[in-house]
Write an enzyme that holds these catalytic residues in place. Sequence first.
Site, mmCIF file in Angstrom:
data_model
loop_
_atom_site.group_PDB
_atom_site.id
_atom_site.type_symbol
_atom_site.label_atom_id
_atom_site.label_comp_id
_atom_site.label_asym_id
_atom_site.label_seq_id
_atom_site.Cartn_x
_atom_site.Cartn_y
_atom_site.Cartn_z
ATOM 1 N N ASP A 170 1.028 -1.106 -0.053
ATOM 2 C CA ASP A 170 -0.033 0.066 -0.106
ATOM 3 C C ASP A 170 0.792 1.091 0.076
ATOM 4 O O ASP A 170 2.081 1.216 0.401
ATOM 5 C CB ASP A 170 -0.888 -0.197 1.381
ATOM 6 C CG ASP A 170 -1.794 1.098 1.325
ATOM 7 O OD1 ASP A 170 -2.302 1.645 0.400
ATOM 8 O OD2 ASP A 170 -1.804 1.575 2.420
ATOM 9 N N ASP A 187 -0.237 5.064 1.070
ATOM 10 C CA ASP A 187 -0.554 5.898 2.195
ATOM 11 C C ASP A 187 -0.375 5.455 3.410
ATOM 12 O O ASP A 187 -1.075 4.266 3.775
ATOM 13 C CB ASP A 187 -1.882 6.726 1.890
ATOM 14 C CG ASP A 187 -1.968 7.463 0.496
ATOM 15 O OD1 ASP A 187 -1.587 8.622 0.625
ATOM 16 O OD2 ASP A 187 -2.346 6.786 -0.490
#
Length: 346
Positions: free
Chosen positions: A139, A141
Amino acid sequence: MKVIKNLCNPSNSQSLIQWRDCLKQEVSQLENLFYHQGNLTQAFVSDFTVKAELIVMGKQFTTLDLDNLLTLLENEKIDSIQLFSPEIIENIVVMRFALNAFPQSLKAKLDNFAATLKLDFALMEKFPDWSQPGLVLMDMDSTTIQIECIDEIARLFGVGEQVSAVTALAMQGKIDFNESLRTRVGKLSGAPVSVLKEVADHMPLMPGLLELIKGLKESGWKVAIASGGFNYFADRLKEEHGFDKAVANSLEVVNNHLTGQVVGEIVNASVKARTLSELTEQFDIPLSQTVAIGDGANDLMMLQASAMGIAIHAKPIVQEKAAVALNHLDLYGVLGILSANNCTHW
């Protein structure tokens, strides 16, 4: 069977690295080291069968901690434990163990043990092989970087509180991701495209990211991003730090301003999991050699589809369901888990 006395004197606890070095000086031809029926022994347990592997690591990991850990394992009816040499990996003490049993209650007991001592651990039947090519899918963020980019854009545009409240609910899995993304992006309508560059210029990397990428590349692994955020930032990270692939959402821009719309397919949980599958085919990597890393509910399908899903400083629902949860270490911990496969010799 040679018994090695005094694994740990609680009144004189020392780092595992000091203990390792002293042990090497005191015991000639130190090879197989087992904790068997309450004794530390230098011999191979003839009927030993590996049912689980455990990696424990922390910035401080002492002989007293090790003694307490072995007692915990013994109390869980694990009567034979192979100990591998503790090592320093990027200033983190990492130690690997092979267990001859894998009781269902063990993970919960280790959760409490690790939380008390501010250690992190990984417990699995088998870890990906660091010596063979693999894939890490991350991922973006709050995983590769320490911020939520959409919240930063919103803050600069003056709608920060409205957007960050929706982001928090989405990451906890309390609202539908596609709906939440459209709602948040809608509040950015009219923002000048220059805010994207302003945010990108100041993205704080997650500690250990560069070291992790370097270690992966040196070991022949691929590393990629699958993000529910935006490709402006994911592509920037790819270009500057060597990711092999980046998949993220596209913001519509007209006349140098955001329209408040997302263009194309939204990168949600199922798309992230699909991306993992697609990249294993593209890079010709078996699923058993895949690792996924994330922090939010939108990452759960990707984590569960991989051979080893790692929740990093994650929301409670993600910590609960991921195979591994890092709560005290950053991405240095991921490198520690993967490279602990090489921590085999005394």
